[in-house]
Design an enzyme around this catalytic site. Structure first.
Site, PDB file in Angstrom:
ATOM      1  CG  ASP A 143      -8.659   4.358  -0.725  1.00 51.56           C
ATOM      2  OD1 ASP A 143      -8.452   5.245   0.124  1.00 51.56           O
ATOM      3  OD2 ASP A 143      -8.407   3.155  -0.532  1.00 51.56           O
ATOM      4  CD  GLU A 155      -3.443   6.605   8.473  1.00 48.32           C
ATOM      5  OE1 GLU A 155      -3.864   6.770   7.309  1.00 48.32           O
ATOM      6  OE2 GLU A 155      -4.136   6.819   9.472  1.00 48.32           O
ATOM      7  CE1 TYR A 177      -9.260   8.876   8.802  1.00 50.26           C
ATOM      8  CE2 TYR A 177      -7.068   7.901   8.874  1.00 50.26           C
ATOM      9  CZ  TYR A 177      -8.015   8.665   8.231  1.00 50.26           C
ATOM     10  OH  TYR A 177      -7.727   9.219   7.011  1.00 50.26           O
TER      11      TYR A 177
END
Length: 270
Positions: free
Chosen positions: A60, A49, A174
């Site tokens: 994040d 990725e 995912y």
């Protein structure tokens, strides 16, 4: 078969799980990113990725936020990333997933993006901050160019939305191991296995688990019930720690090799 399909078919035939590292493109530079990609491939990465740096990476944690800022400071943009991937494709067929927020992609233009990403050798795109109709539109936009659209699911995703998300996805799913932002955690979330089992009711696609995975032991645990494990913050943190070291590449290689479990896994997966 696409590169992603070949990888997951090989993993299935070998009864083993996949290792999917994440790095931020352009951290600390385009040249170093190409070197790190090669290291990851040599260390056994099944898929990689590659994060698109963004000024407001709200999903994040601080480690990847800092890497994104370093990449932006180095002048990294989408053309830079495409050049890195084209160079990587000269020596490797490891699939590359472009991991991004929507804003940089919209600013670039989705059709232009899809065309140039395909020409560069990018295999899939994962966008963290789009859902439902917007995700379906993205998937349809990338499909004619042979680019898979990877979707995120989380422990809070309802069965109704799981069905819709899986129907718009290709490549793999995912599964986010927990709610919150990216970052290393000491123990895998028990919610991850439950999420994977729920998701399998709606898709035959492989399922990768990420967020918080940082050790060979955690990877092996994820492989027990999922098709692949994603490691991001732990690798990005090692890149940051090694920035000023003369043996930068050796340090990254040593760290990554210790991540990959050297064990057989036949019959373990639920």
């Amino acid at each position: 078969m696409s590169r992603l399909e070949k990888v997951f078919a090989k993993l299935k035939s070998e009864l083993r799980g996949g290792f999917i590292p994440f790095i931020s493109a352009g951290d600390p530079s385009a040249e170093k990113t190409l070197e790190i990609l090669t290291i990851l491939a040599d260390c056994g990465a099944d898929v990689i990725e590659l994060g698109v740096p963004f000024s407001d990476p709200m999903a994040d944690g601080p480690v990847i936020q800092a890497s994104s800022q370093r990449a932006l400071k180095a002048g990294t943009d989408l053309p830079t990333i495409f050049r890195i991937v084209r160079d990587f494709r000269q020596s490797s067929e490891v699939p590359i997933v472009l991991f991004s927020y929507m804003n940089p992609l919209l600013s670039y233009g989705l059709t232009r993006l899809a065309n140039q990403a395909a020409q560069a050798g990018i295999d899939a795109v994962l966008v963290t901050d789009v859902i439902d109709d917007a995700a379906a539109e993205l998937s349809q936009n990338f499909r004619p160019y042979g680019i898979d659209y990877i979707s995120l699911v989380a422990p809070t995703t309802t069965d109704e939305r799981l069905a819709a998300i899986c129907s718009n996805s290709s490549g793999f799913i995912y599964a986010v191991s927990r709610t919150g932002v990216t970052g290393v955690q000491s123990e895998p979330s028990s919610a991850a296995e439950k999420l994977v089992l729920r998701t399998r009711r709606f898709t035959a696609l492989p399922i990768a688990v990420g967020f918080g995975i940082s050790s060979a032991e955690q990877i092996a645990e994820v492989w027990r019930y999922a098709d692949a494990a994603v490691v991001g913050s732990a690798i990005v943190a090692e890149i940051e720690r090694s920035l000023d070291e003369s043996d930068f590449n050796k340090r990254i290689e040593s760290f990554v090799r210790k991540l990959v479990p050297q064990i057989a896994k036949p019959g373990q997966r639920a």
